[in-house]
Design a protein around this motif. Structure first.
Motif, short mmCIF file in Angstrom:
data_model
loop_
_atom_site.label_atom_id
_atom_site.label_comp_id
_atom_site.label_asym_id
_atom_site.label_seq_id
_atom_site.Cartn_x
_atom_site.Cartn_y
_atom_site.Cartn_z
N LYS A 163 0.86 -1.18 0.00
CA LYS A 163 0.00 0.00 0.00
C LYS A 163 0.90 1.23 0.00
CE LYS A 163 -4.19 -1.88 2.11
NZ LYS A 163 -5.20 -1.74 3.20
N PHE A 164 0.37 2.33 -0.59
CA PHE A 164 1.18 3.53 -0.77
C PHE A 164 0.45 4.79 -0.32
CE2 PHE A 164 3.01 0.47 -3.63
CZ PHE A 164 4.35 0.76 -3.67
N LYS A 165 1.23 5.85 -0.13
CA LYS A 165 0.65 7.17 0.09
C LYS A 165 -0.13 7.57 -1.15
CE LYS A 165 4.71 8.71 2.73
NZ LYS A 165 5.88 9.62 2.69
N ASP A 166 -1.06 8.49 -0.98
CA ASP A 166 -1.83 9.00 -2.11
C ASP A 166 -1.01 10.08 -2.82
OD1 ASP A 166 -3.77 9.65 -3.91
OD2 ASP A 166 -5.06 10.72 -2.51
N VAL A 167 -0.20 9.64 -3.78
CA VAL A 167 0.68 10.56 -4.53
C VAL A 167 0.47 10.35 -6.02
CG1 VAL A 167 2.45 10.74 -2.73
CG2 VAL A 167 2.56 8.87 -4.40
N ALA A 168 0.91 11.34 -6.81
CA ALA A 168 0.72 11.24 -8.26
C ALA A 168 1.52 10.09 -8.85
CB ALA A 168 1.12 12.56 -8.91
N PHE A 169 2.78 9.96 -8.43
CA PHE A 169 3.64 8.89 -8.91
C PHE A 169 4.25 8.15 -7.73
CE2 PHE A 169 3.83 12.05 -12.41
CZ PHE A 169 3.31 11.26 -13.42
N LYS A 170 3.90 6.90 -7.57
CA LYS A 170 4.40 6.09 -6.46
C LYS A 170 5.87 5.74 -6.67
CE LYS A 170 -0.09 3.77 -5.99
NZ LYS A 170 -0.71 4.45 -7.14
N THR A 171 6.62 5.68 -5.56
CA THR A 171 7.99 5.18 -5.57
C THR A 171 8.17 4.30 -4.33
OG1 THR A 171 9.01 6.92 -4.21
CG2 THR A 171 8.77 7.37 -6.58
N ALA A 172 9.34 3.70 -4.22
CA ALA A 172 9.63 2.85 -3.05
C ALA A 172 9.56 3.65 -1.76
CB ALA A 172 11.00 2.22 -3.21
N LEU A 173 9.76 4.96 -1.83
CA LEU A 173 9.74 5.80 -0.63
C LEU A 173 8.32 6.07 -0.12
CD1 LEU A 173 12.42 8.45 -1.67
CD2 LEU A 173 12.73 6.47 -0.16
N ASP A 174 7.31 5.74 -0.93
CA ASP A 174 5.93 6.05 -0.56
C ASP A 174 5.16 4.86 0.01
OD1 ASP A 174 6.12 8.74 -1.60
OD2 ASP A 174 6.08 7.84 -3.61
#
Length: 274
Positions: A163-174
């Motif tokens: 699962k990831f933060k709600d960001v425009a472009f996901k990366t490993a940091l999210d």
């Protein structure tokens, strides 16, 4: 009186001469602005499947009076720069989200003309045959450019692995949730097929998968849904989208011949988008 008539005649002659010169100059200017008819269309493309598809339309363009020159690239940056700088008339290798991000970051001014096909991304492995076999702490390689990495990570999200933060472009940091402690390895897209022996799995763009003799419908453990927004497009420098030669290129790439070629050659691993 005679002197006045003579002056008038000389003045009128000079005026006519000047008018004639001006008229001739205008004609010369107009002629100089006429561009010679373009007969060669230079298009940049990655080898598989883009260059293969472009080969199909060479006869179609020849009928319209154009020779198609295909310039192959193995990266996602150079063909956009080449179009922006006028070295290429168009390119065919990318999707709209990538083009949008590239324009923003590189200050280029490229636009989409037509969509041609979709290449579903897939997750491949030489160590496992299903996601159930994925061990705790497994390493998964993904593309490192912003749009394709985010696209690849969406596949893992849909499989419930991350699962990831709600960001425009996901990366490993999210990453916000990672129950299997998956290690993400971010690499240039062309390298991904070559590291399959080193990682537990890799999410690979179809063009690079096909070039490595990997068939998405047969070899991928998980494949991207066909309703993906990542349709591969033709891109040109803004202002050239309505040129006759670009219209001819677009029409050829959206032809019945191309549709049939995609169906017969790729058998579902690539699907037409027109």
């Amino acid at each position: 009186m005679f002197k006045n008539i003579l002056k008038f005649t000389v003045a009128a002659g000079l005026a006519l001469g000047l008018t004639a010169c001006t008229s001739d100059e205008k004609k010369e200017d107009t002629t100089a602005k006429v561009e010679p008819k373009k007969t060669v269309i230079k298009v940049g493309a990655t080898p598989v499947p883009h260059a293969e598809i472009l080969e199909v339309i060479k006869p179609l363009l020849k009928e319209k009076g154009y020779d198609l020159e295909i310039v192959e690239f193995t990266d996602y940056v150079t063909p956009n720069i080449a179009v922006d700088e006028g070295e290429l008339d168009a390119n065919f290798f990318q999707h709209t989200p990538y083009l949008t991000e590239f324009n923003a970051n590189k200050n280029t001014d490229l636009v989409k003309t037509v969509g041609v096909h979709l290449e579903p991304m897939g997750l491949y492995s030489k160590k496992i045959t299903s996601l159930d076999e994925l061990e705790d702490g497994a390493t998964i390689a993904v593309p490192n450019d912003p749009t394709n990495e985010s696209r690849a990570l969406d596949i893992l999200v849909k499989q419930g692995l991350l699962k990831f933060k709600d960001v425009a472009f996901k990366t490993a940091l999210d990453v916000t949730e990672n129950p299997k402690n998956i290690q993400l390895r971010e690499l240039d897209a062309p390298q991904l097929p070559r590291v399959l022996d080193e990682v537990d799995a890799a999410i690979i763009n179809t063009n690079y998968a096909l070039a490595a003799d990997l068939n998405p419908t047969k070899d991928a453990i998980v494949i991207e849904s066909k309703d993906s927004p990542y349709v591969n497009i033709v891109a040109v420098k803004k202002g050239n989208e309505n040129k006759d030669y670009i219209k001819a290129l677009d029409a050829a790439l959206n032809s019945e011949e191309v549709k049939q070629f995609i169906k017969e050659k790729y058998k579902g691993s690539i699907v037409e988008a027109f």
